[in-house]
Enzyme design. Structure first.
Site, PDB file in Angstrom:
ATOM      1  N   LEU A 239       7.459 -10.994 -26.053  1.00  0.00           N
ATOM      2  CA  LEU A 239       6.762 -10.382 -25.534  1.00  0.00           C
ATOM      3  C   LEU A 239       5.015 -10.798 -26.059  1.00  0.00           C
ATOM      4  O   LEU A 239       4.953 -10.249 -26.373  1.00  0.00           O
ATOM      5  CB  LEU A 239       6.790  -9.017 -24.688  1.00  0.00           C
ATOM      6  N   GLU A 242       1.099  -7.396 -20.760  1.00  0.00           N
ATOM      7  CA  GLU A 242       0.292  -7.885 -19.865  1.00  0.00           C
ATOM      8  C   GLU A 242      -1.135  -7.271 -19.901  1.00  0.00           C
ATOM      9  O   GLU A 242      -1.599  -7.230 -19.396  1.00  0.00           O
ATOM     10  CB  GLU A 242       0.709  -7.167 -18.756  1.00  0.00           C
ATOM     11  N   ARG A 273       4.474  -7.731 -11.777  1.00  0.00           N
ATOM     12  CA  ARG A 273       5.056  -8.516 -12.105  1.00  0.00           C
ATOM     13  C   ARG A 273       6.427  -9.731 -11.700  1.00  0.00           C
ATOM     14  O   ARG A 273       6.744 -10.701 -11.786  1.00  0.00           O
ATOM     15  CB  ARG A 273       6.119  -8.393 -13.142  1.00  0.00           C
TER      16      ARG A 273
HETATM   17  C1  LIG Z   1       8.596  -5.685 -25.904  1.00  0.00           C
HETATM   18  C2  LIG Z   1       8.237  -4.735 -25.289  1.00  0.00           C
HETATM   19  C3  LIG Z   1       6.469  -4.113 -24.750  1.00  0.00           C
HETATM   20  C4  LIG Z   1       6.393  -3.233 -23.852  1.00  0.00           C
HETATM   21  N1  LIG Z   1       4.808  -2.761 -23.644  1.00  0.00           N
HETATM   22  C5  LIG Z   1       5.347  -1.855 -23.015  1.00  0.00           C
HETATM   23  C6  LIG Z   1       4.229  -0.965 -22.261  1.00  0.00           C
HETATM   24  O1  LIG Z   1       3.286  -1.031 -22.796  1.00  0.00           O
HETATM   25  N2  LIG Z   1       3.858   0.199 -21.269  1.00  0.00           N
HETATM   26  C7  LIG Z   1       5.136   0.565 -21.147  1.00  0.00           C
HETATM   27  O2  LIG Z   1       5.006   1.800 -19.945  1.00  0.00           O
HETATM   28  N3  LIG Z   1       6.664   0.010 -21.362  1.00  0.00           N
HETATM   29  C8  LIG Z   1       6.497  -0.747 -22.235  1.00  0.00           C
HETATM   30  N4  LIG Z   1       7.841  -1.587 -21.999  1.00  0.00           N
HETATM   31  C9  LIG Z   1       9.418  -0.479 -21.515  1.00  0.00           C
HETATM   32  C10 LIG Z   1       9.557   0.907 -22.869  1.00  0.00           C
HETATM   33  O3  LIG Z   1       8.547   0.127 -23.807  1.00  0.00           O
HETATM   34  C11 LIG Z   1      10.641   0.824 -22.259  1.00  0.00           C
HETATM   35  O4  LIG Z   1      11.182   0.974 -21.056  1.00  0.00           O
HETATM   36  C12 LIG Z   1      10.760   2.120 -22.883  1.00  0.00           C
HETATM   37  O5  LIG Z   1       9.913   2.000 -24.318  1.00  0.00           O
HETATM   38  C13 LIG Z   1      12.486   3.014 -23.129  1.00  0.00           C
HETATM   39  O6  LIG Z   1      12.009   4.223 -23.612  1.00  0.00           O
HETATM   40  P1  LIG Z   1      13.213   4.754 -24.369  1.00  0.00           P
HETATM   41  O7  LIG Z   1      13.238   6.033 -24.859  1.00  0.00           O
HETATM   42  O8  LIG Z   1      14.705   5.048 -22.577  1.00  0.00           O
HETATM   43  O9  LIG Z   1      14.396   4.201 -24.336  1.00  0.00           O
HETATM   44  P2  LIG Z   1      14.552   3.667 -26.676  1.00  0.00           P
HETATM   45  O10 LIG Z   1      12.830   3.272 -27.223  1.00  0.00           O
HETATM   46  O11 LIG Z   1      15.360   1.700 -25.912  1.00  0.00           O
HETATM   47  O12 LIG Z   1      15.594   4.218 -27.301  1.00  0.00           O
HETATM   48  C14 LIG Z   1      16.928   4.364 -27.093  1.00  0.00           C
HETATM   49  C15 LIG Z   1      17.677   5.120 -27.963  1.00  0.00           C
HETATM   50  O13 LIG Z   1      19.243   4.914 -27.987  1.00  0.00           O
HETATM   51  C16 LIG Z   1      19.327   5.006 -28.938  1.00  0.00           C
HETATM   52  N5  LIG Z   1      21.011   4.528 -28.624  1.00  0.00           N
HETATM   53  C17 LIG Z   1      21.454   3.317 -27.721  1.00  0.00           C
HETATM   54  N6  LIG Z   1      22.509   3.818 -27.884  1.00  0.00           N
HETATM   55  C18 LIG Z   1      23.136   4.250 -28.779  1.00  0.00           C
HETATM   56  C19 LIG Z   1      24.184   4.861 -29.117  1.00  0.00           C
HETATM   57  N7  LIG Z   1      25.252   3.788 -28.949  1.00  0.00           N
HETATM   58  N8  LIG Z   1      24.615   5.332 -30.069  1.00  0.00           N
HETATM   59  C20 LIG Z   1      23.513   6.588 -30.536  1.00  0.00           C
HETATM   60  N9  LIG Z   1      22.133   5.992 -30.161  1.00  0.00           N
HETATM   61  C21 LIG Z   1      22.000   4.547 -29.171  1.00  0.00           C
HETATM   62  C22 LIG Z   1      18.596   4.180 -30.138  1.00  0.00           C
HETATM   63  O14 LIG Z   1      18.391   4.565 -31.107  1.00  0.00           O
HETATM   64  C23 LIG Z   1      17.268   4.630 -29.560  1.00  0.00           C
HETATM   65  O15 LIG Z   1      16.634   5.603 -30.582  1.00  0.00           O
HETATM   66  C24 LIG Z   1       7.760  -2.020 -22.720  1.00  0.00           C
HETATM   67  C25 LIG Z   1       9.211  -2.804 -23.895  1.00  0.00           C
HETATM   68  C26 LIG Z   1       9.247  -3.987 -24.617  1.00  0.00           C
HETATM   69  C27 LIG Z   1      10.656  -4.964 -23.999  1.00  0.00           C
END
Ligand SMILES: Cc1cc2nc3c(=O)[nH]c(=O)nc-3n(C[C@H](O)[C@H](O)[C@H](O)COP(=O)(O)OP(=O)(O)OC[C@H]3O[C@@H](n4cnc5c(N)ncnc54)[C@H](O)[C@@H]3O)c2cc1C
Length: 557
Positions: A239, A242, A273
């Site tokens: 990525l 943005e 987007r």
């Molecule tokens: C490159 C990139 C840039 C981005 N930039 C932005 C931004 O600037 N602003 C914004 O708002 N959003 C952004 N996003 C989106 C945003 O980062 C994510 O949607 C968000 O951080 C997801 O957070 P989460 O806590 O839901 O999951 P995650 O941070 O993905 O955490 C998932 C957790 O689940 C655990 N897990 C998964 N499966 C299992 C399992 N089977 N057993 C045990 N543990 C498990 C993992 O170990 C991890 O700890 C971006 C995404 C990407 C890919």
């Protein structure tokens, strides 16, 4: 066997925020993650987090932009909560210790982001996720709650009444399976980006929680709504945030034309987007691209601004595309980035299964509808993570003794043993690649029934072949090969749901563009799709969209 009141699965921003809140309510909390917490994918977030904090902005404006961005599919009660609670969430992060960038007056500085009518994205350079995640982890460690780092959940566990009361998980360091009981489980397992190939998501984004919840009977909502980010690198799909366009970068076609003038005359590169990705794909399909890409031009921003505000983007372009954005435009194209759909929850993270909560990217509350606005996802993790933590802590107060059968553990042990003992067969890596490429080719920015049926048939074939997948490494210690095979099963189930949901929705809305149904059809499809697991494949149904104050209008940028 161990037991907790609340078990949070996932230690990204949603999971950590949920765990902090539940702990604050005085219950026993544990958090489990398949990677060390600060390696969670939230770490990758670059551009920032939204909130209407300035005097000339309002939560109503933020909410309306989000509703419009969602192509009117977002649930407006949830969107109102997101926008109303955003300013407090940012201040709370600041108080935790997040060093947000400042403006020339020393106040929190913001930048423009797509689909937003104000500059309301707060940021730390272009590594906002990393900055917040590390601070949140410090807060988490302070509480002294139990962490299960590098534990991989393979199964959700139910009591005799059908309530979720824990998990079976593998300690990756030893390979041993454990039954961990809990009065409530919060899934915060992130997205499923790697169902596509390439993707902006890390290899760990395999949708485990969504698949586990789905097979246990939870509803998956709006899974056809897959976001393609307009600026990903051609080779590895990395990525370029943005934030680049937020700081003023242009998109050019092969003739050097700023083509967004044709598609979104008011917002140009900062349209939402889905709009920008479609525009790029049209330029490419009609022969005005450059080797399957368009160009992102930042040269006019100057070296100083690029180095101060977008250093990571420069490094990524340099390392993976060999382009120095200070001197040259970089080729980019739409790439799989985010899933708007997920486990259906209410505004407190409750799912349709007793004892099960969800928050973050794995959940669908539903604030993003057909298209997520940039920087609303980090916001969702903290706002709805906190709510899920509070609700789960409250819920467990009314739960008595947890009684779950040891058979859950024995069955999982037998299943894993069976996988390890399989004779040499299909390779998981090959199946994963075929799945990812099939999804990118056929379930992309533009879709047709014909393409979706091709994808459906291929996923069925891969599911058959999965029955013959073998695990090369027969050991138990750090068996990433085994984990890869278990993740693939989750991904195949989700690919099947994405395709079935895309076939089901016979209109174009947000990120879901059907060339055979090119218009938004509010009369028939101002509805959510929900998928229920059956042994024969997903059963599709609809649910109403919650409208509070913004009636659907034509969407123009
Ligand atoms: C490159 C990139 C840039 C981005 N930039 C932005 C931004 O600037 N602003 C914004 O708002 N959003 C952004 N996003 C989106 C945003 O980062 C994510 O949607 C968000 O951080 C997801 O957070 P989460 O806590 O839901 O999951 P995650 O941070 O993905 O955490 C998932 C957790 O689940 C655990 N897990 C998964 N499966 C299992 C399992 N089977 N057993 C045990 N543990 C498990 C993992 O170990 C991890 O700890 C971006 C995404 C990407 C890919």
């Amino acid at each position: 066997m161990v037991q907790h009141d609340v078990l949070v699965v996932g230690a990204g921003l949603a999971g950590m925020r949920a765990a902090l809140e539940a702990k604050k309510q005085g219950v026993d909390v544990a958090i489990m993650s398949k990677v060390y917490p600060v390696r969670s994918h939230s770490n990758a977030a670059q551009g920032g987090i939204n909130a209407a904090l300035s005097e000339d902005d309002s939560w109503e404006s933020h909410a309306f932009d989000t509703v419009k961005g969602s192509d009117y599919l977002g649930d407006q009660d949830a969107i109102e909560i997101l926008a109303r609670e955003a300013p407090q969430a940012i201040i709370e992060l600041e108080n935790f210790g997040v060093t947000f960038n400042r403006d020339e007056h020393g106040r929190l500085g913001s930048r423009n982001f797509g689909g937003a009518s104000h500059a309301r994205t707060y940021f730390v350079g272009d590594f906002t996720g990393q900055a917040i995640l590390h601070v949140m982890f410090e807060q988490l460690l302070r509480t002294g709650l139990t962490t299960y780092d590098e534990w991989f959940v393979t199964q959700l566990v139910k009591d005799d009444a059908g309530a979720i009361r824990g998990v079976v998980a593998m300690d990756i360091r030893t390979g041993q399976l454990h039954l961990v009981k809990a009065k409530a489980v919060i899934l915060a397992t992130g997205g499923m980006g790697r169902v596509y190939e390439p993707s902006t998501n890390a290899l760990i984004c395999t949708g485990d929680g969504m698949a586990l919840a789905y097979r246990a009977g939870a509803l998956l909502m709006d899974m056809e709504m897959v976001q393609f980010h307009p600026t990903t690198l051609k080779g590895n799909g990395a990525l370029l945030s943005e934030a680049a366009r937020g700081e003023g970068a242009y998109l050019l076609n092969k003739d050097g034309e700023r083509f967004m003038h044709k598609y979104a005359p008011n917002k140009l590169e900062l349209a939402s987007r889905d709009v920008v990705s479609r525009a790029e794909q049209i330029e490419i399909n009609e022969g005005r691209g450059v080797d399957g890409c368009v160009l992102l031009d930042l040269r006019h921003l100057g070296a100083e601004k690029i180095m101060e505000r977008l250093p990571q983007i420069r490094e990524l372009a340099l390392e993976f595309a060999g382009v120095d954005i200070i001197h040259e435009p970089v080729p980019v194209r739409p790439g799989m980035h985010y899933i708007m759909g997920g486990i259906k929850t209410d505004v407190w993270g409750k799912t349709n299964l007793d004892g099960l909560f969800a928050a973050g990217e794995c959940a669908c509350v539903n604030v993003h509808g057909g298209n997520r606005l940039g920087a609303n996802s980090l916001l969702e993790t903290v706002v709805f993570g906190k709510r899920a933590g509070a609700a789960a802590a409250e819920y467990v107060k009314s739960v008595g003794d947890v009684r779950v059968s040891e058979a859950w553990l024995r069955d999982e042990e037998a299943r894993i043993e069976g996988l390890l003992k399989r004779p040499e067969g299909e390779k998981a890596a090959a199946l994963r690649l075929e799945m990812g490429q099939t999804m990118t080719r056929n379930v992309g920015v533009f879709r047709t029934e014909e393409q979706l049926l091709v994808a459906q048939a291929k996923i069925q074939e891969l599911k058959q072949r999965y029955q013959r997948v073998s695990v090369g490494d027969k050991g138990r210690v750090f068996n990433t090969n085994l984990q890869f095979v278990l993740e693939l099963e989750n991904m195949l189930d989700l690919a099947e749901v994405v395709v079935a949901s895309a076939l089901f929705r016979k209109e174009s809305r947000g990120a879901h563009t059907r060339l055979d149904y090119p218009n938004r059809d509010d009369a028939n499809w101002l509805k959510h799709t929900v998928a229920t697991y059956t042994a024969a494949g997903p059963r599709l149904d609809t649910r109403p969209v919650t409208i509070t104050r913004w009636e659907p209008q034509e969407r123009k940028y």
